[in-house]
Design a protein around this motif. Sequence first.
Motif, PDB file in Angstrom:
ATOM      1  N   LEU A 127       0.829  -1.205   0.000  1.00 42.39           N
ATOM      2  CA  LEU A 127       0.000   0.000   0.000  1.00 42.39           C
ATOM      3  C   LEU A 127       0.865   1.258   0.000  1.00 42.39           C
ATOM      4  CD1 LEU A 127      -2.858  -1.097   2.402  1.00 42.39           C
ATOM      5  CD2 LEU A 127      -3.016  -0.673  -0.057  1.00 42.39           C
ATOM      6  N   ALA A 182      -3.558  -6.691   1.129  1.00 43.53           N
ATOM      7  CA  ALA A 182      -2.536  -5.922   0.413  1.00 43.53           C
ATOM      8  C   ALA A 182      -1.376  -6.810  -0.022  1.00 43.53           C
ATOM      9  CB  ALA A 182      -2.030  -4.779   1.292  1.00 43.53           C
ATOM     10  N   GLY A 193      -4.882   4.818  -2.115  1.00 43.20           N
ATOM     11  CA  GLY A 193      -4.644   3.502  -1.532  1.00 43.20           C
ATOM     12  C   GLY A 193      -5.879   2.688  -1.242  1.00 43.20           C
ATOM     13  N   TRP A 213      -0.850  -0.763  -8.167  1.00 45.92           N
ATOM     14  CA  TRP A 213      -0.372  -0.268  -6.864  1.00 45.92           C
ATOM     15  C   TRP A 213       0.992   0.387  -6.951  1.00 45.92           C
ATOM     16  CZ3 TRP A 213       4.216  -2.092  -5.087  1.00 45.92           C
ATOM     17  CH2 TRP A 213       4.677  -3.299  -5.608  1.00 45.92           C
TER      18      TRP A 213
END
Length: 283
Positions: A127, A182, A193, A213
């Motif tokens: 993240l 995550a 995020g 990401w």
Amino acid sequence: MATYLIGDLQGCHTCLLKLLQQIEFSPHTDTAYLLGDLVNRGPQSLQALRYCRDMQGSIQVLLGNHDLHLLACAQGVRSPGRRDTLAPILQAPDRDILLDWLARQPLARHLRSARGQDLLLVHAGVLPEWSLQNTLDYAQEVQAQLGGAGRAAFLQQMYGNTPAAWADDLTGMDRLRTIVNALTRLRFCSAQGVMDFSSSESASAAPAGLMPWFDCPQRRTQEVIVGFGHWSTLGLRNEPQLMALDTGCVWGGKLSALEISMADFAQRQLHQWACPQAQAPGI
């Protein structure tokens, strides 16, 4: 002494042996880091799991979403799916030994080169709010649950898509579930995020308002090299700060090993083994 990062195996044990033979892997001097999803969908999940356990030391592993799925099935939290290949493990006489070993493996690893470069290994993603140390600490929180007396209770509550974003004040299972999602499931998220689990397309097909990401502009691990698997539709990425190594072995792609120099992580050599298709392409 050689060091390798190897992408998702998913029970394709023969392919792993062929690749290790090709690179002349020596368990006495070399180390291979497998980036999660050791089992499932491929034809030899039991053999792959036994091999990795027997080779611990020279083969280091991470937990991926399919490995957690195996642990959940063994606990009765989930039932194996139609395409799963977990039955031989679940019926094996040494299943408890294998599963206990698997449950004690980490969700993140950290390597540092002689030049002081940091390499973070995870199965899926990180993240944007997390630093390198955050990621390692949060992974350890989950590992403490999986490796201890709280394993059954943790697995009972592990599944779910919420919370979809990190907050430092998350506690209990909300906190642990966010960490698991995550590290083992993440592909796309918003710039802030917020995680999305509805798409497994390639990076160029990001849903509206989302991005891979690793493209988040405020990601705190931008100065850290990150190696990961999980995302077969992403394909191979061998970039200065990014190594994506799920090249679709189980789908008839290749099993990839990236040889890295512990003196300088910029020095790399790619090795691959073409794999027969074990499953029709999918997640």
